[in-house]
Scaffold this motif. Structure first.
Motif, PDB file in Angstrom:
ATOM      1  N   ALA A   1       0.871  -1.079  -0.084  1.00 37.45           N
ATOM      2  CA  ALA A   1      -0.064  -0.180   0.098  1.00 37.45           C
ATOM      3  C   ALA A   1       0.825   1.005   0.140  1.00 37.45           C
ATOM      4  O   ALA A   1       1.760   0.927   0.958  1.00 37.45           O
ATOM      5  CB  ALA A   1      -0.780  -0.061   0.823  1.00 37.45           C
ATOM      6  N   SER A   2       0.655   1.715  -0.475  1.00 39.13           N
ATOM      7  CA  SER A   2       1.736   3.277  -0.924  1.00 39.13           C
ATOM      8  C   SER A   2       1.278   4.390   0.565  1.00 39.13           C
ATOM      9  O   SER A   2      -0.185   4.204   1.190  1.00 39.13           O
ATOM     10  CB  SER A   2       1.096   4.625  -1.808  1.00 39.13           C
ATOM     11  N   PRO A   3       1.443   5.023   1.223  1.00 42.31           N
ATOM     12  CA  PRO A   3       1.581   6.331   2.025  1.00 42.31           C
ATOM     13  C   PRO A   3       0.871   7.306   1.867  1.00 42.31           C
ATOM     14  O   PRO A   3      -0.253   8.311   2.534  1.00 42.31           O
ATOM     15  CB  PRO A   3       2.573   7.137   1.923  1.00 42.31           C
ATOM     16  N   GLN A   4      -0.838   7.170   0.562  1.00 40.76           N
ATOM     17  CA  GLN A   4      -1.281   8.158   0.321  1.00 40.76           C
ATOM     18  C   GLN A   4      -2.745   6.816   0.302  1.00 40.76           C
ATOM     19  O   GLN A   4      -3.589   7.676   0.626  1.00 40.76           O
ATOM     20  CB  GLN A   4      -1.805   7.968  -1.466  1.00 40.76           C
ATOM     21  N   ASP A   5      -2.040   5.490  -0.467  1.00 43.15           N
ATOM     22  CA  ASP A   5      -3.735   4.690   0.362  1.00 43.15           C
ATOM     23  C   ASP A   5      -3.799   4.108   2.251  1.00 43.15           C
ATOM     24  O   ASP A   5      -5.013   4.903   2.106  1.00 43.15           O
ATOM     25  CB  ASP A   5      -3.581   3.241  -0.507  1.00 43.15           C
ATOM     26  N   LEU A   6      -2.374   4.184   3.041  1.00 42.55           N
ATOM     27  CA  LEU A   6      -3.134   4.620   3.731  1.00 42.55           C
ATOM     28  C   LEU A   6      -1.999   5.804   4.855  1.00 42.55           C
ATOM     29  O   LEU A   6      -0.663   5.573   4.690  1.00 42.55           O
ATOM     30  CB  LEU A   6      -2.258   3.018   4.446  1.00 42.55           C
ATOM     31  N   GLN A   7      -2.383   6.526   5.425  1.00 42.76           N
ATOM     32  CA  GLN A   7      -1.802   7.313   5.697  1.00 42.76           C
ATOM     33  C   GLN A   7      -1.505   6.823   7.274  1.00 42.76           C
ATOM     34  O   GLN A   7      -2.659   6.569   7.524  1.00 42.76           O
ATOM     35  CB  GLN A   7      -2.670   9.190   5.872  1.00 42.76           C
ATOM     36  N   ILE A   8      -0.834   7.174   8.094  1.00 45.26           N
ATOM     37  CA  ILE A   8       0.320   7.236   9.336  1.00 45.26           C
ATOM     38  C   ILE A   8       0.698   8.658   9.798  1.00 45.26           C
ATOM     39  O   ILE A   8       1.746   9.439   9.288  1.00 45.26           O
ATOM     40  CB  ILE A   8       1.163   5.724   8.972  1.00 45.26           C
ATOM     41  N   ALA A   9      -0.078   9.091  10.762  1.00 46.05           N
ATOM     42  CA  ALA A   9       0.149  10.806  11.316  1.00 46.05           C
ATOM     43  C   ALA A   9       0.565  10.326  13.078  1.00 46.05           C
ATOM     44  O   ALA A   9       0.058   9.383  13.487  1.00 46.05           O
ATOM     45  CB  ALA A   9      -0.912  11.593  10.840  1.00 46.05           C
ATOM     46  N   LEU A  10       1.438  10.811  13.640  1.00 43.26           N
ATOM     47  CA  LEU A  10       1.800  10.451  14.861  1.00 43.26           C
ATOM     48  C   LEU A  10       2.162  11.683  15.495  1.00 43.26           C
ATOM     49  O   LEU A  10       2.390  12.687  15.187  1.00 43.26           O
ATOM     50  CB  LEU A  10       3.345  10.019  15.187  1.00 43.26           C
ATOM     51  N   VAL A  11       1.249  12.459  16.148  1.00 45.14           N
ATOM     52  CA  VAL A  11       0.755  13.550  16.841  1.00 45.14           C
ATOM     53  C   VAL A  11       1.444  13.586  18.446  1.00 45.14           C
ATOM     54  O   VAL A  11       1.358  12.852  19.661  1.00 45.14           O
ATOM     55  CB  VAL A  11      -0.532  13.878  17.029  1.00 45.14           C
ATOM     56  N   ALA A  12       2.448  14.754  18.196  1.00 49.55           N
ATOM     57  CA  ALA A  12       3.730  14.557  19.298  1.00 49.55           C
ATOM     58  C   ALA A  12       3.860  16.329  20.377  1.00 49.55           C
ATOM     59  O   ALA A  12       3.761  17.424  18.746  1.00 49.55           O
ATOM     60  CB  ALA A  12       4.059  13.997  20.055  1.00 49.55           C
ATOM     61  N   PRO A  13       3.174  16.654  20.915  1.00 46.48           N
ATOM     62  CA  PRO A  13       4.315  17.857  21.091  1.00 46.48           C
ATOM     63  C   PRO A  13       5.448  18.210  20.304  1.00 46.48           C
ATOM     64  O   PRO A  13       5.686  19.717  20.345  1.00 46.48           O
ATOM     65  CB  PRO A  13       4.396  18.574  22.318  1.00 46.48           C
ATOM     66  N   GLU A  14       6.070  17.330  20.832  1.00 43.84           N
ATOM     67  CA  GLU A  14       7.679  17.332  19.548  1.00 43.84           C
ATOM     68  C   GLU A  14       7.828  16.772  19.428  1.00 43.84           C
ATOM     69  O   GLU A  14       7.530  15.441  19.822  1.00 43.84           O
ATOM     70  CB  GLU A  14       8.834  18.035  20.860  1.00 43.84           C
TER      71      GLU A  14
END
Length: 401
Positions: A28-41
């Motif tokens: 799968a491509s990064p466009q097909d499955l987006q993965i995002a990490l949320v953090a202050p830094e």
């Protein structure tokens, strides 16, 4: 499709690595499955080492690693989770709030030091819980020689005789001699409410820990707690008053408050109860991992502890399984039968145990060498090289020490 991972600790980092690994395997491509990490830094705080000197150096950058594996880093602090709308609202430094949508959410928000409502604790207590806390303590220690040599200036009281408290206390003699000089007359006292030091370590390791404390000259006050703090020192539940300008609180942790926004069952530590795939039962699309989750390690009744040893492997399984659901492939049930402890004892060396029975395998300098390797090699993030980084996150092979 999008996976949102909240938290850049050990669990969050490995959730991102593992989800990206499975995405890559499945083509799968990064466009097909987006993965995002949320953090202050965009860095990992090496929290297990914050009892050491120079805590400002105990971070590891993550941005290059995340970029190499096509994981988006979103700077901000998660404030609100709406599990029905499948959204996370975050606050952004110097910017407006953002609302992020998700198909799968991985809660890897970690834990926080439990600070009870003790008079004077907020004003006069220190800790090694966060990077800012550890830096504040280090600055305070280096400022002590500028103060009058009285009123407990050279005395440190550590509240809590568990893992963190023991490591903070046993490191303190060498830290303070580095500040005051090798001939400094120091006093270190551990206060523990239980009637034994290291109450969770068991009968095998405990005499060795007690001997190390005696060797270092660290005193203990067992069966007592701290009931108040002020500028003159601490008062114990047995009526004793110890003059000190430095009290380090290390008496327990709880899951981060954000877990309370997930409408699900939690344990006494605030951790979300999860199934063997690390899903939160009854809450569609939500996984919890690391210190945010209470997960069974095996079929023998053992559960993951709030430690980086468990968080690392749990994170890999949670990230893999969140991606697996979206990619339509089988999930993998979390398991972690191997369990070790490696307790730093300052200049007295270290103590290494194996198994839930905590059978002692190494002590002294040999164990200390292993502790240094754990702290500087085993728990470090992978290098920012795509193939190697993804390979490091195979859930079945992520180290359990």
């Amino acid at each position: 499709m999008r996976i949102i991972i909240i938290g850049a600790g050990f669990a969050g980092m490995y959730a991102a690595l593992s989800a990206a690994r499975l995405r890559d395997i499945q083509g799968a491509s990064p466009q097909d499955l987006q993965i995002a990490l949320v953090a202050p830094e965009p860095f990992l705080v090496v929290r297990p080492r914050l009892y050491e000197p120079k805590p400002e150096t105990l971070t590891a950058p993550l941005l290059d690693v995340l970029t190499a594996i096509d994981v988006d880093y979103i700077q901000g602090s998660a404030e609100t989770i709406n599990t029905e709308a499948r959204t996370v609202q975050i606050t952004v430094p110097n910017g407006p709030r953002k609302t992020l949508s998700y198909d799968r959410l991985v809660v890897a928000t970690g834990s926080r030091l439990f600070r009870p409502n003790i008079p004077g604790l907020a004003e006069h207590g220190f800790s090694v819980d966060t990077l800012d806390d550890a830096v504040a303590l280090d600055k305070h220690l280096h400022n002590l020689p500028t103060r009058p040599a009285a009123n407990g200036r050279d005395t440190v009281v550590v509240a809590g005789g568990g893992f963190t408290g023991i490591e903070a206390a046993t490191e303190m003699p060498s830290r303070l001699r580095g500040i005051f000089g090798k001939d400094a007359r120091l006093r270190i006292v551990i206060v523990e409410r239980n009637n034994a030091i290291a109450p969770d370590m068991g009968e095998g390791p405990r005499p060795l820990i007690a001997e190390a404390l005696r060797k270092l000259g660290v005193e203990t006050r067992l069966g007592a707690g701290i009931v108040s703090l002020d500028q003159s020192g601490v008062t114990l539940s047995n009526g004793e008053h110890i003059e000190t300008e430095t009290m380090i609180w290390a008496a327990g942790i709880r899951a981060a408050p954000l877990t309370a926004q997930i409408p699900a069952e939690r344990d006494s530590f605030g951790r979300l109860l999860v199934d063997r795939d690390l899903r939160v039962p009854g809450v569609a699309g939500v996984f919890a991992t690391g210190d945010a989750a209470r997960a069974a390690c095996d079929d023998d009744g053992n559960h993951a502890l709030m430690s980086c040893q468990h968080a690392t492997r749990m994170g890999a399984f949670a990230g893999n399984n969140a991606a697996a659901e979206l990619l339509g492939v089988p999930t993998r049930p979390y398991h972690q039968k191997a369990y070790v402890t490696c307790l730093d004892l300052g200049e007295a060396g270290a103590l290494f145990t194996r198994g839930w029975e905590r059978t002692v395998e190494m002590v002294g300098d040999v164990a200390k060498k292993t502790k240094r390797e754990i702290n500087t090699v085993w728990i470090s993030p992978p290098k920012a090289e795509r193939a190697a980084a993804l390979a490091s996150a195979d859930p079945e092979r992520v180290t359990s020490l």
